[in-house]
Design a protein around this motif. Structure first.
Motif, PDB file in Angstrom:
ATOM      1  N   MET A  52     168.990 -18.907 -51.622  1.00 43.22           N
ATOM      2  CA  MET A  52     170.074 -19.537 -52.341  1.00 43.22           C
ATOM      3  C   MET A  52     169.834 -19.361 -53.842  1.00 43.22           C
ATOM      4  O   MET A  52     168.750 -19.620 -54.344  1.00 43.22           O
ATOM      5  CB  MET A  52     170.120 -21.015 -51.981  1.00 43.22           C
ATOM      6  N   ARG A  53     170.871 -18.903 -54.547  1.00 46.04           N
ATOM      7  CA  ARG A  53     170.753 -18.691 -55.990  1.00 46.04           C
ATOM      8  C   ARG A  53     171.187 -19.937 -56.743  1.00 46.04           C
ATOM      9  O   ARG A  53     172.102 -20.643 -56.345  1.00 46.04           O
ATOM     10  CB  ARG A  53     171.625 -17.518 -56.421  1.00 46.04           C
ATOM     11  N   THR A  54     170.514 -20.156 -57.847  1.00 49.23           N
ATOM     12  CA  THR A  54     170.847 -21.300 -58.690  1.00 49.23           C
ATOM     13  C   THR A  54     171.544 -20.801 -59.956  1.00 49.23           C
ATOM     14  O   THR A  54     171.606 -19.595 -60.223  1.00 49.23           O
ATOM     15  CB  THR A  54     169.580 -22.077 -59.087  1.00 49.23           C
ATOM     16  N   ILE A  55     172.017 -21.712 -60.755  1.00 44.63           N
ATOM     17  CA  ILE A  55     172.629 -21.359 -62.038  1.00 44.63           C
ATOM     18  C   ILE A  55     171.600 -20.662 -62.920  1.00 44.63           C
ATOM     19  O   ILE A  55     171.920 -19.695 -63.608  1.00 44.63           O
ATOM     20  CB  ILE A  55     173.216 -22.608 -62.725  1.00 44.63           C
ATOM     21  N   THR A  56     170.366 -21.115 -62.872  1.00 42.94           N
ATOM     22  CA  THR A  56     169.299 -20.490 -63.654  1.00 42.94           C
ATOM     23  C   THR A  56     169.117 -19.028 -63.247  1.00 42.94           C
ATOM     24  O   THR A  56     168.940 -18.157 -64.095  1.00 42.94           O
ATOM     25  CB  THR A  56     167.979 -21.259 -63.489  1.00 42.94           C
ATOM     26  N   ASP A  57     169.175 -18.749 -61.942  1.00 43.51           N
ATOM     27  CA  ASP A  57     169.084 -17.362 -61.467  1.00 43.51           C
ATOM     28  C   ASP A  57     170.229 -16.528 -62.035  1.00 43.51           C
ATOM     29  O   ASP A  57     170.021 -15.397 -62.477  1.00 43.51           O
ATOM     30  CB  ASP A  57     169.127 -17.293 -59.945  1.00 43.51           C
ATOM     31  N   ASP A  58     171.424 -17.074 -62.001  1.00 45.71           N
ATOM     32  CA  ASP A  58     172.588 -16.363 -62.530  1.00 45.71           C
ATOM     33  C   ASP A  58     172.468 -16.142 -64.038  1.00 45.71           C
ATOM     34  O   ASP A  58     172.820 -15.074 -64.539  1.00 45.71           O
ATOM     35  CB  ASP A  58     173.881 -17.127 -62.224  1.00 45.71           C
TER      36      ASP A  58
END
Length: 71
Positions: free
Chosen positions: A1-7
């Motif tokens: 699962m990707r987070t906003i930080t990853d994006d």
């Protein structure tokens, strides 16, 4: 699962690549960062390495007086 930080990290990586590393046909197929360093080296008479160091120093201390050219 990707987070906003990853994006955010992916976006910043892409922006860095786009602004500094990609080959730009309007600049003779050289990366924008290399083109800018060469330009300032020729303009103010510094070696390419010294121009790159000056550019890094100016951007760190906020005294950047470069004139931006927009294509």
């Amino acid at each position: 699962m990707r987070t906003i930080t990853d994006d955010e990290e992916l976006t910043l990586d892409w922006v860095h690549w786009y602004n500094n590393e990609r080959l730009h046909s309007a600049l003779g197929n050289v990366p924008p960062e290399e083109y800018e360093q060469t330009h300032y080296a020729q303009t103010i008479g510094l070696s390419t390495e010294n121009a790159a160091e000056k550019q890094r120093h100016d951007s760190r201390d906020g005294s950047c007086s470069k004139t931006r050219t927009y294509w």
